[in-house]
Design an enzyme around this catalytic site. Structure first.
Site, PDB file in Angstrom:
ATOM      1  CG  ASP A 194       9.236   0.098   2.850  1.00 53.10           C
ATOM      2  OD1 ASP A 194       8.307  -0.640   2.485  1.00 53.10           O
ATOM      3  OD2 ASP A 194       9.076   1.025   3.667  1.00 53.10           O
ATOM      4  CG  HIS A 230       8.997  -1.891   8.079  1.00 51.00           C
ATOM      5  ND1 HIS A 230       8.848  -0.937   7.101  1.00 51.00           N
ATOM      6  CD2 HIS A 230       8.200  -2.937   7.731  1.00 51.00           C
ATOM      7  CE1 HIS A 230       7.971  -1.381   6.196  1.00 51.00           C
ATOM      8  NE2 HIS A 230       7.579  -2.584   6.555  1.00 51.00           N
ATOM      9  CG  ASP A 240      10.585  -4.138   1.075  1.00 47.61           C
ATOM     10  OD1 ASP A 240      10.148  -5.272   1.349  1.00 47.61           O
ATOM     11  OD2 ASP A 240      10.273  -3.133   1.717  1.00 47.61           O
ATOM     12  N   GLY A 241       8.977  -5.345  -1.443  1.00 46.25           N
ATOM     13  CA  GLY A 241       7.722  -5.176  -2.162  1.00 46.25           C
ATOM     14  C   GLY A 241       6.666  -4.594  -1.254  1.00 46.25           C
ATOM     15  CD  GLU A 282       9.059  -8.643   0.055  1.00 46.98           C
ATOM     16  OE1 GLU A 282      10.180  -8.565  -0.498  1.00 46.98           O
ATOM     17  OE2 GLU A 282       8.726  -7.945   1.040  1.00 46.98           O
ATOM     18  CG  ASP A 335      11.428  -7.504   3.968  1.00 49.95           C
ATOM     19  OD1 ASP A 335      10.964  -8.180   3.032  1.00 49.95           O
ATOM     20  OD2 ASP A 335      11.095  -6.316   4.169  1.00 49.95           O
TER      21      ASP A 335
END
Length: 262
Positions: free
Chosen positions: A252, A242, A127-128, A166, A188
């Site tokens: 995250d 999320h 995640d970024g 990402e 994601d």
């Protein structure tokens, strides 16, 4: 899944109806023509031949290229190469619940979709995050080995694009597992999931230009990502951000904390 390369050229335009000549890349003397209206998204085939039959069989892929091309980039003289995967299951590739596989072992470059991936495989969760108020970003990578043990890696970056961040995370994960042949990337980001399995083929055959005639973004990173996947079997699994997914949420948190800390 076989892949065929074609060449298109817009040869005429009348009232926003663009006549497009399509040639099979290795058979420059043979062509068929279509008409496409970018305002109405209307596509018409003008002849009945083997090439047209093939394009009709893979019409969804052709339409996707034409539909995604911006209206102002349709003009007489525009040229583009494009690749079609023979009888590609487009619905499956667009189904975010499925896993997209990229198999580049033994010199191949195959992509396809499966309902479930390998049961025992090294996993990379990524995640970024880009913090606009701080004007800084960071990513986190969680690597899970075959015994279910985790290692976390995080890095601050000056990149200001969430999509690029990402992508950088996925690259870092593959570097960590450089010696591992089979890897699943859980992300994601549709940018990461689709870029290497669908988009990069057309970018590369057009000298890294998009269907709009513009340079693709982040070419340096896509080249590195492409190189790192050579001789590997890669599964891409998409998860909604999320949404309570444990590993994605953990990444995250680590990415945000890394961006905030000096």
């Amino acid at each position: 899944m076989k892949m065929f390369v074609f060449f298109m050229e817009i040869v005429d335009e009348i009232n926003n109806d663009f006549r497009i000549r399509i040639t099979e890349d290795k058979k420059q003397g043979l062509y068929t023509e279509i008409v496409f209206n970018p305002n109405k998204k209307e596509l018409r085939f003008l002849s009945e031949d083997k090439l047209e039959t093939y394009l009709k069989q893979n019409e969804y892929q052709l339409r996707k290229i034409l539909h995604n091309k911006r209206k102002n980039t349709f003009y007489k003289g525009f040229k583009l190469k494009f690749a079609l995967r023979d009888e590609k299951d487009v619905a499956a590739f667009n189904d975010r619940s499925k896993i997209v596989v990229l198999d580049k072992r033994n010199g191949s470059n195959e992509s396809y979709v499966v309902d479930k991936g390998e049961e025992i495989i090294h996993k990379i969760y990524t995640d970024g995050s880009f913090m606009e108020k701080l004007d800084i970003g960071a990513y986190a990578v969680l690597v899970e080995d075959l015994e279910g043990k985790y290692k976390i890696y995080s890095q601050k970056t000056e990149a200001k694009s969430s999509s690029l961040i990402e992508l950088m995370a996925a690259i870092r994960g593959l570097k960590v597992l450089k010696s591992i042949e089979k890897v699943r990337i859980i992300t994601d980001s549709q940018y990461v999931r689709k870029g290497l399995t669908e988009w990069i083929v057309n970018w590369k055959i057009n000298n890294w230009n998009t269907a709009n005639g513009e340079k693709a973004k982040n070419i340096e990173y896509w080249n590195e990502f492409d190189e790192l996947t050579k001789n590997k079997y890669i599964e891409f699994e998409w998860v909604k951000g999320h949404s309570g997914h444990f590993e994605n949420s953990l990444c995250d948190i680590y990415a945000r904390e890394k961006a905030k800390n000096n």
